[in-house]
Design a protein around this motif. Structure first.
Motif, short mmCIF file in Angstrom:
data_model
loop_
_atom_site.label_atom_id
_atom_site.label_comp_id
_atom_site.label_asym_id
_atom_site.label_seq_id
_atom_site.Cartn_x
_atom_site.Cartn_y
_atom_site.Cartn_z
N SER A 131 21.24 -60.86 36.06
CA SER A 131 22.30 -60.81 37.08
C SER A 131 21.81 -60.25 38.41
N GLY A 132 20.59 -59.68 38.46
CA GLY A 132 19.95 -59.27 39.70
C GLY A 132 20.88 -58.73 40.78
N ARG A 133 21.01 -59.54 41.83
CA ARG A 133 21.77 -59.09 42.99
C ARG A 133 23.23 -58.78 42.66
N LEU A 134 23.84 -59.59 41.76
CA LEU A 134 25.24 -59.33 41.38
C LEU A 134 25.38 -57.91 40.85
N PHE A 135 24.42 -57.53 40.00
CA PHE A 135 24.47 -56.21 39.37
C PHE A 135 24.26 -55.11 40.40
N MET A 136 23.24 -55.28 41.26
CA MET A 136 22.94 -54.25 42.25
C MET A 136 24.09 -54.11 43.25
N ASP A 137 24.74 -55.24 43.59
CA ASP A 137 25.89 -55.18 44.49
C ASP A 137 27.05 -54.41 43.85
N ALA A 138 27.26 -54.65 42.55
CA ALA A 138 28.35 -53.95 41.85
C ALA A 138 28.08 -52.44 41.84
N VAL A 139 26.81 -52.08 41.62
CA VAL A 139 26.44 -50.66 41.63
C VAL A 139 26.69 -50.06 43.02
N GLY A 140 26.25 -50.79 44.06
CA GLY A 140 26.40 -50.30 45.42
C GLY A 140 27.87 -50.13 45.81
N LYS A 141 28.67 -51.10 45.43
CA LYS A 141 30.07 -51.12 45.83
C LYS A 141 30.87 -49.99 45.18
N SER A 142 30.60 -49.74 43.90
CA SER A 142 31.40 -48.73 43.18
C SER A 142 30.84 -47.33 43.35
N GLY A 143 29.58 -47.23 43.82
CA GLY A 143 28.94 -45.91 43.90
C GLY A 143 28.41 -45.45 42.55
N ALA A 144 28.20 -46.39 41.63
CA ALA A 144 27.62 -46.03 40.33
C ALA A 144 26.21 -45.48 40.52
N THR A 145 25.75 -44.68 39.56
CA THR A 145 24.37 -44.18 39.58
C THR A 145 23.59 -44.95 38.53
N LEU A 146 22.46 -45.53 38.95
CA LEU A 146 21.66 -46.34 38.03
C LEU A 146 20.34 -45.64 37.78
N LEU A 147 20.10 -45.25 36.53
CA LEU A 147 18.85 -44.56 36.19
C LEU A 147 18.10 -45.37 35.13
N PRO A 148 16.80 -45.64 35.37
CA PRO A 148 16.05 -46.46 34.43
C PRO A 148 15.60 -45.71 33.18
N ILE A 149 15.77 -46.37 32.04
CA ILE A 149 15.31 -45.83 30.75
C ILE A 149 13.99 -46.47 30.34
N ASP A 150 13.79 -47.73 30.71
CA ASP A 150 12.51 -48.37 30.40
C ASP A 150 11.42 -47.38 30.82
N SER A 151 10.45 -47.11 29.95
CA SER A 151 9.53 -46.00 30.21
C SER A 151 8.77 -46.19 31.52
#
Ligand code: NAD
Ligand code: MG
Length: 389
Positions: A131-151
């Motif tokens: 979902s690339g950009r769709l996902f990043m836009d949703a994060v940006g719009k809502s102010g969600a915090t995205l933290l990576p778990i992949d090592s």
């Protein structure tokens, strides 16, 4: 007290997450646990963590879980299906979502968490690759915090400045150096790869993981998906992301800066380190991982990846460069091909051939919304299935 939903709690990442959470009952409470089929394991988790909600895949699994929980006198509410997963990931009572479902099945609930401004701990890389950009836009719009778990991505995150704003040049970043173990077939004669079995492919030298990601590690599609994941998380172009083979999995990734500095994050290969890091960020908490013994490790080895041995890695770079829905098509074809390999319907090398053919025949386009994404994902799956049968 942070309330946590774990999507995919019976999986490898889910179990490691519960292990870390169980060490810090003063900080974390489990709000919801979800699993697909493994009801008995989910019931045991419910007994230990007493979540408010448990979600399973089908009505039948839900019925079984309700019965088992009633016998044990546990009051967890039981629900099933995708809408229930999304509700558990977006409920007002939930603060943190561990996205640890494998594959495209995790997209809807992870996106629901992104739209409702949750703190998202992202293990489910396929959701972001699709979902690339769709996902990043949703994060940006809502102010969600995205933290990576992949090592690797968690390591990169730790090597970047806290103010990092997804523009490498703006922070003096020259390159992201994504390390890869090379998996179980790094040294095996290429001609013999045609005949490897699922058992050989899932036997990763350093990590114990779910079956799908283990096969992805053997083909190095996992690293390819991680290149695309790094593109979205850190705003780096394909040319700014370099894969380095490091068979010991001690350095989890590095960031190379314009002044010649290279920062690395090291640790024993145990996912509880990135999980604990993301859970407590910006604080640090104990994870249960033992201290590293560098003298015992002795030497660190590096080499360049060979696209001839690992064509899936090249296919993923190509998909990133093509843009639009190409990564989603790559991911869909890979999911179908890996399942067919695990089901012994195709050989190991047919995985890369199926993906290459799907990439060639299914036209990629723009991803404007979730429906256009799912439509293109569906076409890629159909094309892959027809090549296999
Ligand atoms: P796993 O197969 O061990 O667990 C998958 C979980 O997802 C299980 O709880 C399962 O019940 C659930 N699930 C599977 N299909 C589902 C469906 N259709 N609907 C709802 N739930 C479903 O996988 P894993 O190794 O824990 O990996 C999970 C994710 O984390 C993957 O995206 C993987 O790439 C990523 N990841 C894993 C590791 C690792 O060390 N295992 C490391 C980095 C990233
Ligand atoms: Mg990884």
């Amino acid at each position: 007290m942070q309330q946590i939903t774990i999507l995919g709690s019976t999986g490898s990442i889910g179990v490691s997450t519960l292990d870390v959470i169980g060490r810090h009952p003063d900080r974390y409470r489990v709000f919801a646990l979800t699993a697909h089929h493994r009801v008995a394991e989910l019931a045991v988790q419910c007994e230990h963590f007493e979540p408010q909600v448990a979600v399973v895949g089908t009505a039948q699994a839900a019925e079984t879980l309700v019965r088992v929980l009633a016998e044990k006198g546990i009051k967890t509410e039981v629900a099933y299906g995708e809408a229930a997963l999304c509700a558990a990931a977006s409920a007002p009572a939930c603060d943190v979502v561990m996205a640890a479902i494998v594959g495209a099945a995790g997209l809807a609930p992870t996106l629901a968490a992104a739209k409702t401004g949750k703190k998202i701990l992202l293990a489910n890389k396929e959701a972001l690759v699709m979902s690339g950009r769709l996902f990043m836009d949703a994060v940006g719009k809502s102010g969600a915090t995205l933290l990576p778990i992949d090592s690797e991505h968690n390591a990169i995150f730790q090597c970047l400045p806290a103010s990092y704003s997804r523009v490498p040049a703006g922070h003096g970043v020259a390159k992201i150096l994504l390390t890869a173990s090379g998996g179980p077939f790094l040294k095996r004669a290429v001609e013999t790869l045609e005949n490897v079995t699922p058992e050989e492919a899932v036997a990763h030298p350093n990590w114990v993981m779910g079956r799908k990601i283990s096969v992805d590690s053997a083909t190095m599609m996992n690293k390819g998906l991680e290149v695309i994941e790094a593109h979205w998380l850190f705003g780096a172009a394909a040319s700014e992301i370099e894969v380095v083979i490091h068979p010991q999995s001690v350095i989890h990734s590095m960031v190379s800066y314009v002044d010649g500095s290279v920062l690395a994050q090291l640790g024993n290969p145990d996912m509880r380190t990135p999980i604990a890091h993301a859970l407590a960020y910006p604080e640090r908490i104990a994870s249960g991982v033992s201290a590293m013994d560098l003298a015992q490790i002795g030497q660190l080895i590096f080499e360049r990846p060979d696209f001839g041995r690992f064509p899936c890695l090249k296919l993923a770079y190509d998909a990133l460069l093509a843009g639009g829905s190409a990564p989603a098509i790559l991911n869909a074809a890979n999911e179908v091909a890996v399942q067919a390999f695990l089901d012994r319907k195709i050989g190991f090398r047919a995985i890369d051939r199926v993906i290459a053919q799907v990439m060639e025949t299914v036209a990629h386009g723009e991803v404007t919304d979730i429906n256009s994404l799912l439509e293109q994902d569906g076409r890629a799956r159909e094309a892959a299935h027809s090549l296999i049968s």
